[in-house]
Design a protein around this motif. Structure first.
Motif: not given
Lengths: 252, 660
Positions: B479-507
């Motif tokens: 298995v290489s990192t070109e496999h779709d499963a890697f792309a899917e997992a990486e996209a999910a991770v990026r989305e989560r990081v972006d989401k955490l950075m964008s909430i910009d709440g109070k607590r």
């Protein structure tokens, strides 16, 4: 208690860095120094700022992660403890406290008070070990070690690799760190077969990393949170001299 | 191979004492020329991960090792103080592999696997040999031989130690072995790198997604198998003796990718920690269990005396012996102050619940060295515990040589973890789990000095022998990192990081973590009941919801950002806490670290009438609950699905656990 903090802020390794001032108000005197920084950071974040970055993990003085220079002294002026073991009851209301990273050329700053100490790992990788393949060891009691040797070895092995010795030294020398590792292993019968190789390789790696030389000021010993004696440096020098002499003889 | 319940634990057949040898003889091998074609990812560099990475590299595999710390030498195994057990019988006091096995099974309240525990006891002796050969400076006697001491839950002295820093010395030995392999090129080390997801390809674990904590770069790593040695989840309680960075993320991400999580409700509350003193508190500090060799635990007999101490009107020394309740010695005369951790902790809670606590908060008991100092002299006590006394004084501000320590139980270790079979492989093929991160050896309660033993057993001796059973069936590098499963997992991770950075709440992240921790400690801590657990299960999703709407993560994700790291970990604790409570709710019995108030012995029980145990002791229900609860994720916010692995006891008789 109310305090004024003068803190080194540096966004990344390329940033110039500067001292910034923070007012730390209503700090409970029972809390630890790092908990005081937690309180300050909570307030900075709530007010929309960027918190002060500092390294920490176990917060009980054993992992060697915390690396603050407090009022000019690595880990603080209290002897035999790490920065995470400093408690606020040791300060007075109204004090101004200067907080800087461990400074040394071989420890580049990552951010604020966080430095990169991977040079220490490379020194250990060069020779700070006993080569023993898993599974090939004899029964543990087959090789008695005198209690004195075992204790001397332990005293040196107590090093937590924090780097305070380097930060305290005007030459940024790593001799106490390297000496402690050499002393830990060279005191033991198990460490004898690789003793010469170990010392030569570690000292050469230390030089390659850009650490300075020892000029016998003993600042390292004074700040060491595990009170490792500068005697390990003397032993390192002896072991190194012998190893160099043997190397020269073998080569000729 | 025996099949247990619906999950196959792959326990070898045959007599208990022969299983491991037989299994090794029948295990697959990979020839040296082929080993170097296989790549292995090891996440975590503590005793389990570090020893596995070093040993697998020695064997010739290509290893990549990841840790969140700045150096592999700093993993939290380093903080273990007291010692490491091994069935060496160097003291000639009747110890044996069988006794270490039996003590561990009984200590775990008959909720662990016989075969795994026996193997652990079997390899324990090899660990000491290995560590001594590496130069670990264990305590020695004048004759040059190794010294031992006693620990809770055992009546023999089988604990090897290096002053109060045994974990540190073992980890340094392991770290040096790892650095040796790094220098040789067998291990590529990734410090300050955090695993954010597991990549599963066609049902097999084939890689991970990580974030470089310094540059913020997110990258893919593929390998022929993945080993998690990422420690426990004690920080779900916010306050614990764990390091601040300890977290459940790697294990929980694997759980969400299909790995079963077993027995999360088995959490260990260590009896001897420095009590909480205020809201600012960021962690709790353990005082080694070894102190119980010489320290006597007590509270005043009367709540009035206790109140006088709390308010500063009386000192400990003002209370004469006849007015003191040395409650462990009274309740458990044969083990006394060395009763196991779960029992000692609950007894401390009981005493404090009765209004006899001595700390200013009411939550604290005395650990007193007066008698030991009188008997042995201050010098001997200093030689044994000097560094621990010093540590106590730094934190609490009082001198334990002249006034007793105050201690109270705190979260320390988690027996639950990812489910693994006898090969230490999870139900996701290729995903192996070692050390505290797995569930298999300690049952419902771990005995002192057994965590170091298990971590090193798994890494040095078990996984090197069992891993080929998986790898031999795989094509290296398939298995290489070109496999779709890697792309899917990486996209999910990026989305989560972006989401955490964008909430910009109070607590702040910490404020959520504290809120969660207090709730979980209150409802799923030292004592649990149905009502409280149901309440927690209602409140946790609300905290989680607010977190995702109102958390504030300052800065950006492109450099070192401690708040972002914490946010990711707390986000997972906010889901994991539910799993913990579901498991505690489902297990309608008391065993080890899991104490359900509804299930305790009363005066009416036969075992109490015969004097075998006392009222208020934990009551197991073997007919219904003698199984491992392995939970399958069904997505955040949904009740996970329970799978049961029945525990078969062929060699020991299940009995009421008594330390009287």
């Amino acid at each position: 208690m109310n305090l004024t903090l003068k803190v080194w802020r540096q966004k990344n390794p390329d940033d110039h860095g500067r001292i910034e001032t923070y007012e730390a108000k209503d700090i409970p005197e029972e809390c630890s120094f790092l908990e005081m920084l937690d309180i300050v950071n909570e307030r900075i974040i709530t007010e929309g700022g960027d918190p002060i970055h500092f390294d920490h993990d176990c917060r009980e003085g054993i992992c060697g992660t915390c690396s603050l220079t407090i009022n000019g002294i690595p880990h603080s002026k209290e002897r035999g403890i790490t920065a995470c073991q400093v408690h606020m009851r040791k300060f007075r209301d109204g004090d101004t406290i200067w907080i800087e990273p461990f400074r040394a050329r071989a420890f580049p700053i990552v951010r604020d008070l966080v430095v990169d100490r991977t040079a220490f790992d490379r020194i250990i990788a060069a020779g700070g070990y006993i080569s023993v393949r898993t599974g090939s060891a004899q029964d543990a009691n087959a090789l008695p070690v005198s209690k004195d040797d075992a204790d001397a070895s332990f005293d040196a092995a107590a090093c937590i690799g924090c780097g305070a010795c380097v930060a305290a030294c005007k030459n940024a020398s790593a001799m106490l760190f390297v000496g402690a590792k050499a002393s830990h292993l060279n005191h033991l019968p198990q460490g004898q077969p690789e003793k010469d190789r170990r010392v030569l390789a570690m000292v050469r790696q230390m030089d390659a990393e850009g650490f300075g030389n020892c000029t016998n000021q003993y600042e390292c010993e004074a700040v060491c949170p595990k009170s490792i004696s500068a005697d390990v440096i003397a032993k390192l020098n002896r072991d190194y001299a012998i190893a160099v002499a043997k190397e020269a003889t073998t080569a000729s | 191979m025996a099949s247990n319940g619906s999950i196959n634990s792959a326990i070898p057949s045959g007599p208990l004492a022969d299983k491991w040898t037989k299994h090794k003889n029948e295990s697959k091998l990979i020839n040296p020329a082929n080993k170097r074609k296989f790549s292995i990812i090891v996440v975590g560099s503590g005793l389990a991960g570090g020893s596995a990475a070093a040993t697998l590299s020695e064997l010739g595999y290509q290893v990549k090792c990841f840790c969140y710390q700045d150096s592999p030498r700093r993993a939290h195994s380093i903080a273990a103080q007291g010692g490491i057990n091994a069935a060496k019988n160097y003291q000639n006091d009747g110890d044996s592999v069988w006794r270490l096995f039996y003590d561990t099974i009984k200590g775990g309240d008959f909720r662990s696997r016989e075969a795994n525990v026996y193997r652990l006891a079997e390899v324990s002796a090899n660990i000491i040999d290995q560590c001594v050969a590496q130069g670990v400076p264990f305590a020695r006697e004048y004759g040059g031989l190794l010294d031992n001491r006693s620990f809770g839950g055992a009546q023999v002295s089988r604990t090897f130690y290096a002053r109060g820093q045994t974990g540190q010395q073992l980890l340094i030995g392991c770290y040096q072995a790892l650095e040796k392999e790094i220098a040789k090129g067998g291990v590529k080390m990734y410090p300050r790198t955090e695993m954010l997801d597991l990549v599963v390809v066609d049902g097999h674990a084939k890689g991970i997604i990580v974030r470089d904590m310094v540059t913020g770069e997110i990258s893919r790593h593929a390998a022929d198998c993945v080993i998690l040695a990422t420690g426990g989840y004690g920080n779900v309680f916010y306050l614990s003796t764990n390091a601040k960075g300890c977290n459940v993320m790697a294990a929980y991400r694997a759980h969400k990718r299909g790995a079963y999580f077993a027995n999360p409700c088995y959490t260990q509350i260590h009896p001897t920690c420095i009590p909480v003193s205020g809201d600012y508190q960021s962690k709790l500090t353990l005082m080694s269990e070894s102190l119980r060799n010489d320290g006597r635990i007590w509270v005043p007999k009367s709540p009035e005396d206790a109140a006088a101490i709390r308010e500063g009107r009386k000192k400990a020394s003002d209370i004469p012996d006849e007015d003191r309740d040395y409650y462990l010695e009274r309740k458990y005369p044969s083990f006394g102050n060395l009763a196991p951790r779960d029992i000692s902790s609950r007894s401390a809670k009981e005493a404090c619940d009765e209004g006899r606590g001595v700390a200013p908060t009411g939550l604290g008991v005395f650990l007193d060295f007066r008698d030991a100092i009188d008997r042995l002299g201050k010098d001997t006590i200093e030689a044994r515990y000097g560094n621990l006394f010093q540590m106590y004084e730094k934190i609490a501000g009082t001198d334990p040589y002249t006034s007793p320590m105050q201690i109270y139980p705190a979260v320390h270790y988690t027996m639950g973890g990812l489910w693994v079979d006898y090969n230490l492989m999870s139900n996701v093929p290729g995903l192996h789990v070692l050390g505290e991160a797995n569930f298999s050896d300690h049952g419902a309660n771990r005995l002192g000095a057994s965590a170091l033993m298990q971590g090193l057993a798994d890494g040095y001796f078990v996984i090197p022998a069992t891993l080929p059973n998986y790898l031999a069936g795989e094509t290296p590098g398939s298995v290489s990192t070109e496999h779709d499963a890697f792309a899917e997992a990486e996209a999910a991770v990026r989305e989560r990081v972006d989401k955490l950075m964008s909430i910009d709440g109070k607590r702040t992240v910490d404020s959520f973590h504290r809120e969660l921790g207090l709730l979980v400690w209150d409802k799923c801590g030292m004592a649990r009941n149905e009502e409280g657990l149901k309440e927690a299960l209602e409140k946790i999703p609300a905290i989680r919801e607010e977190f995702w709407e109102n958390v504030r993560v300052p800065g950006d994700s492109g450099n070192l950002n401690a708040e972002l790291e914490k946010a990711g970990r707390v986000a997972d604790f906010l889901e994991f806490a539910e799993l913990l409570c579901y498991d505690a709710l489902e297990r309608e019995e008391s065993c080890g670290g899991h104490f359900r108030e509804e299930y305790q012995f009363t005066e009416d029980d036969e075992a109490v009438k015969t004097g075998h145990t006392g009222p208020g002791e934990a009551k197991r229900r073997d007919d219904e609950f003698c199984y491992v609860a392995a939970w399958e994720s069904t997505g955040a916010g949904n009740k996970p699905k329970l799978h049961k692995e029945d525990l078969d006891f062929e060699n020991v008789k299940l009995s009421v656990r008594s330390y009287k």
